[in-house]
Design an enzyme around this catalytic site. Structure first.
Site, PDB file in Angstrom:
ATOM      1  N   LYS A 182      32.850   4.206  14.992  1.00 51.90           N
ATOM      2  CA  LYS A 182      31.925   4.968  14.697  1.00 51.90           C
ATOM      3  C   LYS A 182      30.617   4.206  14.301  1.00 51.90           C
ATOM      4  CE  LYS A 182      30.560   6.151  10.579  1.00 51.90           C
ATOM      5  NZ  LYS A 182      29.129   6.223  10.908  1.00 51.90           N
ATOM      6  N   ARG A 186      22.231   5.894  12.200  1.00 55.61           N
ATOM      7  CA  ARG A 186      20.777   5.746  12.323  1.00 55.61           C
ATOM      8  C   ARG A 186      20.491   4.982  13.865  1.00 55.61           C
ATOM      9  NH1 ARG A 186      19.996   2.911   6.488  1.00 55.61           N
ATOM     10  NH2 ARG A 186      17.804   2.326   7.319  1.00 55.61           N
ATOM     11  N   CYS A 290      22.623  -9.368   6.337  1.00 58.50           N
ATOM     12  CA  CYS A 290      23.420  -9.641   5.208  1.00 58.50           C
ATOM     13  C   CYS A 290      23.440 -11.193   4.970  1.00 58.50           C
ATOM     14  CB  CYS A 290      24.865  -9.143   5.532  1.00 58.50           C
ATOM     15  SG  CYS A 290      25.819 -10.020   6.762  1.00 58.50           S
TER      16      CYS A 290
HETATM   17  P1  NAD Z   1      25.956   1.734   4.520  1.00 54.55           P
HETATM   18  O1  NAD Z   1      27.158   1.303   3.651  1.00 54.55           O
HETATM   19  O2  NAD Z   1      24.876   2.762   4.105  1.00 54.55           O
HETATM   20  O3  NAD Z   1      26.514   2.429   5.843  1.00 54.55           O
HETATM   21  C1  NAD Z   1      27.531   1.632   6.516  1.00 54.55           C
HETATM   22  C2  NAD Z   1      28.346   2.726   7.225  1.00 54.55           C
HETATM   23  O4  NAD Z   1      29.299   3.471   6.731  1.00 54.55           O
HETATM   24  C3  NAD Z   1      27.764   3.662   8.094  1.00 54.55           C
HETATM   25  O5  NAD Z   1      28.402   3.860   9.514  1.00 54.55           O
HETATM   26  C4  NAD Z   1      27.826   4.943   7.471  1.00 54.55           C
HETATM   27  O6  NAD Z   1      27.756   5.995   8.380  1.00 54.55           O
HETATM   28  C5  NAD Z   1      29.342   4.853   6.856  1.00 54.55           C
HETATM   29  N1  NAD Z   1      29.196   5.551   5.617  1.00 54.55           N
HETATM   30  C6  NAD Z   1      28.327   5.778   4.608  1.00 54.55           C
HETATM   31  N2  NAD Z   1      28.767   6.456   3.627  1.00 54.55           N
HETATM   32  C7  NAD Z   1      30.179   6.244   3.506  1.00 54.55           C
HETATM   33  C8  NAD Z   1      31.149   6.675   2.641  1.00 54.55           C
HETATM   34  N3  NAD Z   1      31.256   7.278   1.648  1.00 54.55           N
HETATM   35  N4  NAD Z   1      32.407   6.444   3.173  1.00 54.55           N
HETATM   36  C9  NAD Z   1      32.922   5.846   4.419  1.00 54.55           C
HETATM   37  N5  NAD Z   1      31.588   5.627   5.296  1.00 54.55           N
HETATM   38  C10 NAD Z   1      30.331   5.624   4.875  1.00 54.55           C
HETATM   39  O7  NAD Z   1      25.266   0.572   5.291  1.00 54.55           O
HETATM   40  P2  NAD Z   1      23.869   0.088   6.038  1.00 54.55           P
HETATM   41  O8  NAD Z   1      22.744   0.825   5.378  1.00 54.55           O
HETATM   42  O9  NAD Z   1      24.320   1.014   7.538  1.00 54.55           O
HETATM   43  O10 NAD Z   1      23.947  -1.353   6.482  1.00 54.55           O
HETATM   44  C11 NAD Z   1      23.614  -2.305   5.340  1.00 54.55           C
HETATM   45  C12 NAD Z   1      24.241  -2.780   4.520  1.00 54.55           C
HETATM   46  O11 NAD Z   1      25.285  -3.579   5.267  1.00 54.55           O
HETATM   47  C13 NAD Z   1      23.702  -4.000   3.630  1.00 54.55           C
HETATM   48  O12 NAD Z   1      24.187  -3.746   2.425  1.00 54.55           O
HETATM   49  C14 NAD Z   1      24.030  -5.306   4.266  1.00 54.55           C
HETATM   50  O13 NAD Z   1      24.192  -6.275   3.492  1.00 54.55           O
HETATM   51  C15 NAD Z   1      25.481  -4.864   4.741  1.00 54.55           C
HETATM   52  N6  NAD Z   1      26.267  -5.872   5.963  1.00 54.55           N
HETATM   53  C16 NAD Z   1      27.034  -6.383   5.420  1.00 54.55           C
HETATM   54  C17 NAD Z   1      27.636  -7.323   6.434  1.00 54.55           C
HETATM   55  C18 NAD Z   1      28.673  -8.468   6.157  1.00 54.55           C
HETATM   56  O14 NAD Z   1      29.118  -8.966   7.014  1.00 54.55           O
HETATM   57  N7  NAD Z   1      29.035  -8.662   4.925  1.00 54.55           N
HETATM   58  C19 NAD Z   1      27.085  -7.268   7.805  1.00 54.55           C
HETATM   59  C20 NAD Z   1      26.012  -6.484   8.203  1.00 54.55           C
HETATM   60  C21 NAD Z   1      25.727  -5.511   7.095  1.00 54.55           C
END
Ligand code: NAD
Length: 494
Positions: A182, A186, A290
């Site tokens: 999935k 965005r 991240c």
């Molecule tokens: P997000 O948490 O908004 O969304 C991530 C994914 O989760 C998307 O596919 C979204 O559709 C889905 N989602 C949204 N709400 C949900 C819910 N309630 N239950 C299940 N899935 C849901 O994150 P984002 O804004 O897309 O990405 C940025 C974030 O990701 C930042 O906090 C960044 O630090 C983090 N990140 C972490 C790593 C790591 O390795 N730790 C790597 C890349 C990004």
């Protein structure tokens, strides 16, 4: 400089890929904008629960035959995929720039990192071998075999739209599982292109699936009893929910969350080399990473501190901003207007909290004639302290917070005030200090004279505290344990 040719012409209508077929969703569609030009480049659906169920059913149906396919034969699909990824390298990279905004070099880096995971996963036949001990009692042997579980899903973030699903999918399918990706709603276009290549590589129908959508689709995948495991990467509040939900439904889970990374600059650091490295760390991917530097923690006397701040601000103010398909551009726009708005909010808060704004990126000079909607310039705050919100919260934009510490001990204590534990880096010429740092700091990824502590595919992408929920990681040797369950056999021959 000229703009590289855009691979996306017109407006794409994205489909789901289920059971080896591209299927138009019955869900509602929303627009995907190129954040540099603000032009609509695609429409993506929010798939229905029935469509999620169909994807899970197709993956479940494909599983028995796929797990019986010899590991080397499964890997041949990955070898073909790797070749196709190389052939389409530039197109894949340009798509990422168009859907995300990052510069073309950053996209090329992302494509390369993604491919590396495919390469490492082709080693599965050796990596997946079990263990064996003869004569555990006289005439009795015991061995351990590893078996795939069935259907896994991957829920991906927006900031590395191409690479993150490749942190998991190659290992999942190489070990004999089926996967449902999935993408982030965005910027899902590069996942569609990747899936087209997976189809061409010859994965049987149902082994590799893509279902578009947001929270509802993610929830449907997590609630489905036939999904055996979830690989989630995103923000910490959502990662926590995913971890909890998977606990309730008894699924395997990796939930990688957000970050707030400290970079320590010791007085013995070589500033001529350190500052250019920090530019990439703080402003690469427009700070939406991240592993980005967020808090620069300077140890040293006033003279060293002043020299550092001056060098940092000068270098940051020279960064060229514009459309990432212009190869001379060093920083692209934020991925969305909402993301920019969020960062602007943090800049306001930083000013109110009493931090000193020494470089203001709110009205950046943009190379070329583009709408300013998503653009922000490098921003630097000085006099930041650990209790300030800008020091504690993940800003996820091109904002650096400069802080001071008297000693390495104090720097480490300051790092430990953070609830995150994703990455921490140190710049020093002392091996002793570097070792002390890597030994004591509670973060999963440590950089020594490296500003972005990104593990290569054969090492697990780690994380501690509120940056990582789970036990096993999804890459390298640990991936084998995550994507398989062990079975122990005791055998006696009469
Ligand atoms: P997000 O948490 O908004 O969304 C991530 C994914 O989760 C998307 O596919 C979204 O559709 C889905 N989602 C949204 N709400 C949900 C819910 N309630 N239950 C299940 N899935 C849901 O994150 P984002 O804004 O897309 O990405 C940025 C974030 O990701 C930042 O906090 C960044 O630090 C983090 N990140 C972490 C790593 C790591 O390795 N730790 C790597 C890349 C990004």
């Amino acid at each position: 400089m000229a703009i590289l040719e855009e691979p996306i012409k017109g407006v794409l209508e994205l489909k789901n890929y289920i059971d080896g077929k591209w299927i138009a969703s019955k869900g509602e569609f929303h627009d995907i904008l190129n954040p540099a030009t603000c032009k609509v480049i695609a429409k993506v659906p929010s798939s229905t629960r029935e469509e999620v169920n169909e994807a899970v059913a197709s993956a479940k149906k494909a599983f028995p035959e796929w797990r019986r396919t010899p590991p080397l034969a499964r890997c041949r699909c990955l070898f073909r995929l790797k070749e196709l990824l190389e052939e389409n390298f530039e197109e894949l990279s340009r798509i990422q720039t168009m859907e995300h905004g990052k510069t073309i070099d950053e996209s090329r880096g992302e494509t390369r990192r993604g491919i590396e995971n495919v390469e490492v996963a082709t080693g599965i036949p050796s990596l997946m071998m079990g263990e064996n001990l003869e004569d555990i009692a006289t005439g009795i042997d015991e061995y351990l075999i590893r078996q795939p579980l069935g259907v896994f899903s991957c829920i991906a973030p927006f900031n590395f739209p191409f690479m993150v699903p490749l942190w998991f999918a190659p290992y999942a399918v190489a070990t004999g599982n089926c996967i449902i990706i999935k993408p982030s709603p965005r910027d899902p276009i590069s996942q569609v292109k990747l899936c087209e290549l997976a189809e061409e590589a010859g994965f049987p129908p149902g082994v590799w699936n893509v279902v578009h959508g947001g929270k509802e689709v993610a929830e449907a995948l997590m609630e489905h009893p036939d999904v055996k495991g979830v690989c989630f990467v995103g923000s910490t509040p959502v990662a926590k929910k995913v971890y909890k939900k998977c606990g309730e439904t008894g699924k395997r889970v990796i939930a990688q969350g957000g970050a707030k990374n400290f970079i320590v600059i010791m007085p013995d650091a070589n500033l001529e080399k350190t500052i250019p490295a920090l530019m990439t760390s703080f402003y690469g991917n427009t700070g939406q990473r991240c592993l980005s530097g967020a808090n620069a923690l300077v140890v040293g006397d006033d003279k060293f501190y002043k020299k550092f701040v001056q060098g940092f601000v000068e270098a940051a103010s020279r960064i060229r901003i514009g459309y990432g398909l212009d190869e001379s551009v060093q920083m692209g726009p934020m991925q969305s207007k909402e993301g920019k708005k969020r960062v602007l909010g943090f800049i306001e808060r930083g000013i109110k909290e009493g931090a000193k704004l020494v470089l203001d990126g709110r009205k950046p000079d943009i190379t070329g004639n583009y709408p300013s909607d998503c653009f922000l310039g490098p921003t630097v705050f000085e006099d930041v302290t650990c209790d300030m919100e800008i020091a504690k919260e993940e800003i996820f934009g091109p904002v650096a917070c400069i802080m001071r510490a008297k000693s390495l001990d104090e720097a480490i204590s300051m790092i430990h005030t953070s609830r995150y534990g994703n990455a921490a880096c140190i710049f020093t010429s002392s091996g002793k200090i570097a070792r002390e740092f890597q030994y004591r700091v509670e973060c999963g990824n440590i950089g020594i004279n490296i500003g972005i502590a990104a593990p290569m595919a054969f090492f697990p992408f780690s994380g501690m505290k509120e940056s990582f929920f789970g036990i096993l990681h999804g890459q390298g040797k640990e991936a084998i344990r995550f994507f398989t369950e062990s079975k122990v056999v005791i055998q006696r021959w009469w």
